[in-house]
Design a protein around this motif. Sequence first.
Motif, PDB file in Angstrom:
ATOM      1  N   GLY A  53       1.129  29.412 -33.485  1.00  0.00           N
ATOM      2  CA  GLY A  53       2.413  28.248 -32.373  1.00  0.00           C
ATOM      3  C   GLY A  53       3.576  29.431 -32.738  1.00  0.00           C
ATOM      4  N   LEU A  54       4.458  28.657 -31.818  1.00  0.00           N
ATOM      5  CA  LEU A  54       6.302  29.999 -32.109  1.00  0.00           C
ATOM      6  C   LEU A  54       6.919  28.401 -32.076  1.00  0.00           C
ATOM      7  CD1 LEU A  54       7.280  28.981 -29.097  1.00  0.00           C
ATOM      8  CD2 LEU A  54       5.800  30.736 -28.278  1.00  0.00           C
ATOM      9  N   THR A  55       8.052  28.495 -32.669  1.00  0.00           N
ATOM     10  CA  THR A  55       9.557  28.368 -32.701  1.00  0.00           C
ATOM     11  C   THR A  55      10.313  28.680 -32.363  1.00  0.00           C
ATOM     12  OG1 THR A  55       9.997  28.829 -35.061  1.00  0.00           O
ATOM     13  CG2 THR A  55       8.541  26.455 -34.484  1.00  0.00           C
ATOM     14  N   LEU A  56      11.530  27.754 -31.857  1.00  0.00           N
ATOM     15  CA  LEU A  56      12.735  27.555 -31.751  1.00  0.00           C
ATOM     16  C   LEU A  56      13.694  27.153 -32.253  1.00  0.00           C
ATOM     17  CD1 LEU A  56      15.430  29.712 -30.038  1.00  0.00           C
ATOM     18  CD2 LEU A  56      15.641  27.041 -28.407  1.00  0.00           C
ATOM     19  N   GLN A  57      14.276  27.675 -33.155  1.00  0.00           N
ATOM     20  CA  GLN A  57      15.558  26.683 -34.511  1.00  0.00           C
ATOM     21  C   GLN A  57      15.684  25.793 -33.841  1.00  0.00           C
ATOM     22  OE1 GLN A  57      16.789  29.795 -32.739  1.00  0.00           O
ATOM     23  NE2 GLN A  57      19.399  29.891 -33.704  1.00  0.00           N
ATOM     24  N   TRP A  58      16.803  25.894 -32.036  1.00  0.00           N
ATOM     25  CA  TRP A  58      16.999  24.906 -31.918  1.00  0.00           C
ATOM     26  C   TRP A  58      16.763  23.060 -31.901  1.00  0.00           C
ATOM     27  CZ3 TRP A  58      22.316  26.292 -32.933  1.00  0.00           C
ATOM     28  CH2 TRP A  58      22.320  27.842 -32.252  1.00  0.00           C
ATOM     29  N   ILE A  59      15.043  23.216 -30.890  1.00  0.00           N
ATOM     30  CA  ILE A  59      13.999  22.494 -30.880  1.00  0.00           C
ATOM     31  C   ILE A  59      13.409  22.207 -32.250  1.00  0.00           C
ATOM     32  CG2 ILE A  59      11.994  21.874 -29.830  1.00  0.00           C
ATOM     33  CD1 ILE A  59      12.806  24.588 -27.222  1.00  0.00           C
ATOM     34  N   ASP A  60      12.852  22.815 -33.069  1.00  0.00           N
ATOM     35  CA  ASP A  60      12.519  22.377 -34.438  1.00  0.00           C
ATOM     36  C   ASP A  60      11.932  23.369 -35.340  1.00  0.00           C
ATOM     37  OD1 ASP A  60      10.943  20.774 -36.274  1.00  0.00           O
ATOM     38  OD2 ASP A  60      10.808  19.205 -34.751  1.00  0.00           O
ATOM     39  N   TRP A  61      11.835  23.134 -36.156  1.00  0.00           N
ATOM     40  CA  TRP A  61      10.666  24.131 -37.258  1.00  0.00           C
ATOM     41  C   TRP A  61       9.702  23.372 -37.354  1.00  0.00           C
ATOM     42  CZ3 TRP A  61      13.019  29.047 -37.675  1.00  0.00           C
ATOM     43  CH2 TRP A  61      14.716  28.941 -37.618  1.00  0.00           C
ATOM     44  N   ASP A  62       9.551  21.915 -37.870  1.00  0.00           N
ATOM     45  CA  ASP A  62       8.443  22.105 -38.707  1.00  0.00           C
ATOM     46  C   ASP A  62       7.893  21.507 -37.402  1.00  0.00           C
ATOM     47  OD1 ASP A  62       9.403  21.664 -41.142  1.00  0.00           O
ATOM     48  OD2 ASP A  62      10.442  19.891 -40.548  1.00  0.00           O
ATOM     49  N   HIS A  63       7.486  21.213 -35.936  1.00  0.00           N
ATOM     50  CA  HIS A  63       6.962  20.780 -34.926  1.00  0.00           C
ATOM     51  C   HIS A  63       6.852  22.487 -34.346  1.00  0.00           C
ATOM     52  CE1 HIS A  63       7.923  17.365 -36.748  1.00  0.00           C
ATOM     53  NE2 HIS A  63       6.940  16.899 -36.273  1.00  0.00           N
ATOM     54  N   ARG A  64       5.395  22.850 -34.027  1.00  0.00           N
ATOM     55  CA  ARG A  64       5.810  24.849 -33.452  1.00  0.00           C
ATOM     56  C   ARG A  64       4.977  24.567 -32.056  1.00  0.00           C
ATOM     57  NH1 ARG A  64       2.537  27.562 -38.082  1.00  0.00           N
ATOM     58  NH2 ARG A  64       4.982  27.483 -39.443  1.00  0.00           N
ATOM     59  N   GLY A  65       5.433  24.434 -31.143  1.00  0.00           N
ATOM     60  CA  GLY A  65       4.877  25.184 -29.508  1.00  0.00           C
ATOM     61  C   GLY A  65       3.424  25.636 -29.837  1.00  0.00           C
ATOM     62  N   THR A  66       2.857  26.125 -28.778  1.00  0.00           N
ATOM     63  CA  THR A  66       2.261  26.721 -29.098  1.00  0.00           C
ATOM     64  C   THR A  66       1.945  28.100 -27.922  1.00  0.00           C
ATOM     65  OG1 THR A  66       1.611  26.097 -26.534  1.00  0.00           O
ATOM     66  CG2 THR A  66       0.203  25.257 -27.816  1.00  0.00           C
ATOM     67  N   ALA A  67       1.886  29.082 -28.791  1.00  0.00           N
ATOM     68  CA  ALA A  67       1.324  30.501 -27.487  1.00  0.00           C
ATOM     69  C   ALA A  67       0.213  31.269 -27.614  1.00  0.00           C
ATOM     70  CB  ALA A  67       2.717  31.871 -29.106  1.00  0.00           C
ATOM     71  N   THR A  68      -0.298  30.996 -27.365  1.00  0.00           N
ATOM     72  CA  THR A  68      -1.451  32.420 -26.246  1.00  0.00           C
ATOM     73  C   THR A  68      -1.702  33.224 -26.113  1.00  0.00           C
ATOM     74  OG1 THR A  68      -1.853  29.800 -25.265  1.00  0.00           O
ATOM     75  CG2 THR A  68      -3.055  31.545 -25.116  1.00  0.00           C
ATOM     76  N   VAL A  69      -2.343  34.040 -27.482  1.00  0.00           N
ATOM     77  CA  VAL A  69      -2.611  35.174 -26.705  1.00  0.00           C
ATOM     78  C   VAL A  69      -4.170  35.464 -26.242  1.00  0.00           C
ATOM     79  CG1 VAL A  69      -2.511  37.453 -27.916  1.00  0.00           C
ATOM     80  CG2 VAL A  69      -1.114  36.031 -28.981  1.00  0.00           C
ATOM     81  N   THR A  70      -4.075  36.050 -24.838  1.00  0.00           N
ATOM     82  CA  THR A  70      -5.370  36.365 -24.184  1.00  0.00           C
ATOM     83  C   THR A  70      -5.268  37.729 -24.122  1.00  0.00           C
ATOM     84  OG1 THR A  70      -4.318  36.138 -22.090  1.00  0.00           O
ATOM     85  CG2 THR A  70      -5.713  34.042 -23.373  1.00  0.00           C
ATOM     86  N   ASN A  71      -6.489  38.278 -23.851  1.00  0.00           N
ATOM     87  CA  ASN A  71      -7.178  39.792 -23.912  1.00  0.00           C
ATOM     88  C   ASN A  71      -7.885  39.887 -22.579  1.00  0.00           C
ATOM     89  OD1 ASN A  71      -7.827  42.537 -23.775  1.00  0.00           O
ATOM     90  ND2 ASN A  71      -8.967  42.386 -26.000  1.00  0.00           N
ATOM     91  N   LYS A  72      -7.353  40.224 -21.878  1.00  0.00           N
ATOM     92  CA  LYS A  72      -8.283  40.648 -20.321  1.00  0.00           C
ATOM     93  C   LYS A  72      -8.123  41.883 -20.078  1.00  0.00           C
ATOM     94  CE  LYS A  72      -9.857  38.808 -15.609  1.00  0.00           C
ATOM     95  NZ  LYS A  72      -9.327  38.321 -14.653  1.00  0.00           N
ATOM     96  N   ASP A  73      -9.770  42.773 -20.125  1.00  0.00           N
ATOM     97  CA  ASP A  73      -9.520  44.331 -19.828  1.00  0.00           C
ATOM     98  C   ASP A  73      -8.572  45.379 -20.516  1.00  0.00           C
ATOM     99  OD1 ASP A  73     -11.772  43.290 -17.860  1.00  0.00           O
ATOM    100  OD2 ASP A  73     -10.287  42.869 -16.417  1.00  0.00           O
ATOM    101  N   GLY A  74      -8.832  44.468 -21.722  1.00  0.00           N
ATOM    102  CA  GLY A  74      -7.533  45.260 -22.213  1.00  0.00           C
ATOM    103  C   GLY A  74      -5.921  45.590 -22.509  1.00  0.00           C
ATOM    104  N   VAL A  75      -6.142  43.541 -21.826  1.00  0.00           N
ATOM    105  CA  VAL A  75      -4.654  44.216 -21.379  1.00  0.00           C
ATOM    106  C   VAL A  75      -4.430  43.025 -22.303  1.00  0.00           C
ATOM    107  CG1 VAL A  75      -2.411  42.828 -19.577  1.00  0.00           C
ATOM    108  CG2 VAL A  75      -4.033  45.007 -19.114  1.00  0.00           C
ATOM    109  N   TRP A  76      -3.350  42.234 -23.233  1.00  0.00           N
ATOM    110  CA  TRP A  76      -3.286  41.564 -23.709  1.00  0.00           C
ATOM    111  C   TRP A  76      -1.924  40.285 -23.597  1.00  0.00           C
ATOM    112  CZ3 TRP A  76      -4.650  41.277 -29.579  1.00  0.00           C
ATOM    113  CH2 TRP A  76      -5.949  41.988 -30.019  1.00  0.00           C
ATOM    114  N   ARG A  77      -2.100  39.059 -23.002  1.00  0.00           N
ATOM    115  CA  ARG A  77      -1.636  38.231 -22.446  1.00  0.00           C
ATOM    116  C   ARG A  77      -0.682  37.451 -23.489  1.00  0.00           C
ATOM    117  NH1 ARG A  77       0.303  39.010 -17.151  1.00  0.00           N
ATOM    118  NH2 ARG A  77       1.447  36.782 -17.922  1.00  0.00           N
TER     119      ARG A  77
END
Length: 159
Positions: A53-77
């Motif tokens: 997951g990910l955070t921005l300190q202004w929002i919350d250090w303890d409750h993370r958001g989501t960070a989805t990493v995908t790999n399609k045809d060698g291109v990572w998003r």
Amino acid sequence: MVVTKIGKAVLASSLLAIALPSTSRAADGHDSPATPTQILDEKSAERLLANKGLTLQWIDWDHRGTATVTNKDGVWRLHGRQAGANGPGLLALDGVITEIGADYFTFQGKITITDTPDPGRTCSADKTWHFAVTQNRSYYRLREFEWCDRLTDYIDVYF
């Protein structure tokens, strides 16, 4: 040379990307040619795929958001989002990871922060961003700290 599971997948994706034209959805919503992500460090690539997951300190250090990493045809998003539980704050990331090296990655895409730390604040930029691990921390931190209105924004992607 030892080739691990992720190394085989990256190699296969890279060979496929050379053989076939690749496209990815650009920030403006149109298909555009995409260059395969350069994987210079397998450990860092594995950490990004299995991120916590990910955070921005202004929002919350303890409750993370989501960070989805995908790999399609060698291109990572990377697509990420963190919203304030008790307020209107929002962090959003969307784009392509162009390079993954030992304890860093480079991201080409859009980062948007809205309504945090103050209501009405909006920061948005579509450019090349740099994330890195420093001081043996368990996250990649955005290295462009004061990219909008002189406030220091700590955006972290955890592993």
